[in-house]
Design a protein around this motif. Structure first.
Motif, PDB file in Angstrom:
ATOM      1  N   TYR A 121       1.005  12.510  10.276  1.00 47.05           N
ATOM      2  CA  TYR A 121      -0.389  12.108  10.207  1.00 47.05           C
ATOM      3  C   TYR A 121      -0.555  10.847   9.367  1.00 47.05           C
ATOM      4  N   PHE A 122      -1.433   9.966   9.827  1.00 49.82           N
ATOM      5  CA  PHE A 122      -1.907   8.896   8.943  1.00 49.82           C
ATOM      6  C   PHE A 122      -3.321   8.496   9.321  1.00 49.82           C
ATOM      7  N   ARG A 123      -3.990   7.906   8.355  1.00 48.93           N
ATOM      8  CA  ARG A 123      -5.346   7.397   8.539  1.00 48.93           C
ATOM      9  C   ARG A 123      -5.348   5.960   8.049  1.00 48.93           C
ATOM     10  N   ALA A 124      -5.979   5.088   8.817  1.00 42.96           N
ATOM     11  CA  ALA A 124      -6.056   3.680   8.439  1.00 42.96           C
ATOM     12  C   ALA A 124      -7.486   3.184   8.620  1.00 42.96           C
ATOM     13  N   ALA A 125      -7.891   2.275   7.766  1.00 40.46           N
ATOM     14  CA  ALA A 125      -9.197   1.626   7.867  1.00 40.46           C
ATOM     15  C   ALA A 125      -8.980   0.222   8.416  1.00 40.46           C
ATOM     16  N   PHE A 126      -9.653  -0.110   9.528  1.00 39.92           N
ATOM     17  CA  PHE A 126      -9.609  -1.444  10.102  1.00 39.92           C
ATOM     18  C   PHE A 126     -10.766  -2.251   9.532  1.00 39.92           C
ATOM     19  N   ASP A 127     -10.455  -3.396   8.938  1.00 34.43           N
ATOM     20  CA  ASP A 127     -11.481  -4.258   8.348  1.00 34.43           C
ATOM     21  C   ASP A 127     -12.387  -4.834   9.440  1.00 34.43           C
ATOM     22  N   ASP A 128     -13.660  -4.979   9.116  1.00 37.47           N
ATOM     23  CA  ASP A 128     -14.626  -5.585  10.031  1.00 37.47           C
ATOM     24  C   ASP A 128     -15.756  -6.228   9.234  1.00 37.47           C
ATOM     25  N   PRO A 129     -15.420  -7.122   8.274  1.00 36.34           N
ATOM     26  CA  PRO A 129     -16.471  -7.722   7.450  1.00 36.34           C
ATOM     27  C   PRO A 129     -17.478  -8.470   8.304  1.00 36.34           C
ATOM     28  N   PRO A 130     -18.721  -8.431   7.982  1.00 33.53           N
ATOM     29  CA  PRO A 130     -19.374  -7.779   6.851  1.00 33.53           C
ATOM     30  C   PRO A 130     -19.755  -6.328   7.149  1.00 33.53           C
ATOM     31  N   HIS A 131     -19.288  -5.790   8.281  1.00 35.50           N
ATOM     32  CA  HIS A 131     -19.617  -4.424   8.690  1.00 35.50           C
ATOM     33  C   HIS A 131     -18.673  -3.432   8.013  1.00 35.50           C
ATOM     34  N   PRO A 132     -19.053  -2.167   7.985  1.00 34.86           N
ATOM     35  CA  PRO A 132     -18.143  -1.154   7.436  1.00 34.86           C
ATOM     36  C   PRO A 132     -16.865  -1.072   8.264  1.00 34.86           C
ATOM     37  N   ALA A 133     -15.788  -0.694   7.623  1.00 36.91           N
ATOM     38  CA  ALA A 133     -14.510  -0.550   8.307  1.00 36.91           C
ATOM     39  C   ALA A 133     -14.577   0.596   9.311  1.00 36.91           C
ATOM     40  N   SER A 134     -13.838   0.445  10.415  1.00 36.55           N
ATOM     41  CA  SER A 134     -13.678   1.571  11.331  1.00 36.55           C
ATOM     42  C   SER A 134     -12.415   2.328  10.911  1.00 36.55           C
ATOM     43  N   MET A 135     -12.355   3.610  11.270  1.00 36.31           N
ATOM     44  CA  MET A 135     -11.238   4.446  10.839  1.00 36.31           C
ATOM     45  C   MET A 135     -10.410   4.889  12.039  1.00 36.31           C
ATOM     46  N   GLY A 138     -12.890   5.901  15.055  1.00 37.52           N
ATOM     47  CA  GLY A 138     -14.325   6.079  14.866  1.00 37.52           C
ATOM     48  C   GLY A 138     -14.940   4.982  14.034  1.00 37.52           C
ATOM     49  N   GLY A 139     -16.251   4.912  14.089  1.00 38.99           N
ATOM     50  CA  GLY A 139     -16.981   3.922  13.308  1.00 38.99           C
ATOM     51  C   GLY A 139     -16.936   2.525  13.901  1.00 38.99           C
ATOM     52  N   ILE A 140     -16.668   2.438  15.210  1.00 38.50           N
ATOM     53  CA  ILE A 140     -16.589   1.136  15.883  1.00 38.50           C
ATOM     54  C   ILE A 140     -18.000   0.658  16.210  1.00 38.50           C
ATOM     55  N   ARG A 141     -18.271  -0.598  15.896  1.00 41.17           N
ATOM     56  CA  ARG A 141     -19.573  -1.172  16.268  1.00 41.17           C
ATOM     57  C   ARG A 141     -19.728  -1.148  17.782  1.00 41.17           C
ATOM     58  N   GLN A 142     -20.932  -0.908  18.250  1.00 41.92           N
ATOM     59  CA  GLN A 142     -21.237  -0.839  19.681  1.00 41.92           C
ATOM     60  C   GLN A 142     -20.737  -2.088  20.414  1.00 41.92           C
TER      61      GLN A 142
END
Length: 118
Positions: A50-64, A83-87
């Motif tokens: 298992y791993f979890r990573a945060a993808f940067d998306d400045p200035p928006h919150p990171a997607s996971m 998850g957490g991808i901008r539309q």
């Protein structure tokens, strides 16, 4: 399967050129196309499952991205949740992951056939 999804030299074969930019803290960069560069950080890692990573998306919150590797008796299952991808980026990520998983399936099949079975 774990090496295919975590080692930069293996990731580069199916995801896109991958660099671990900060191996001490889990930073990475993936270049998936001519103008598609993604940076992020691994926030949780429990090898080899298992791993979890945060993808940067400045200035928006990171997607996971959450990745689970589930070994079976005759095969291994890979579950990826992003998850957490901008539309506005959904189609881009859909194309990225669809193409990447097609390439991963080819690489995993070739590798599996080449390794001795016991």
């Amino acid at each position: 399967m774990w090496k295919l999804i975590t080692a930069p030299e293996q990731l580069s074969g199916w995801l896109g050129p991958t660099v671990l930019s900060d191996t001490q803290y889990g930073g990475f960069m993936v270049v998936a196309g001519p103008r598609v560069e993604q940076t992020g950080i691994v926030t949780v890692c429990e090898p080899p499952h298992y791993f979890r990573a945060a993808f940067d998306d400045p200035p928006h919150p990171a997607s996971m991205v959450l990745v689970d590797v589930i070994p079976g008796q005759n095969e291994t299952h890979l579950i990826l949740t992003h998850g957490g991808i901008r539309q506005s980026l959904l189609a881009e990520y859909d194309a990225l992951w669809t193409g990447a998983f097609d390439r991963l399936a080819q690489v995993a099949d070739v590798r599996w056939r080449a390794e001795p079975r016991g």
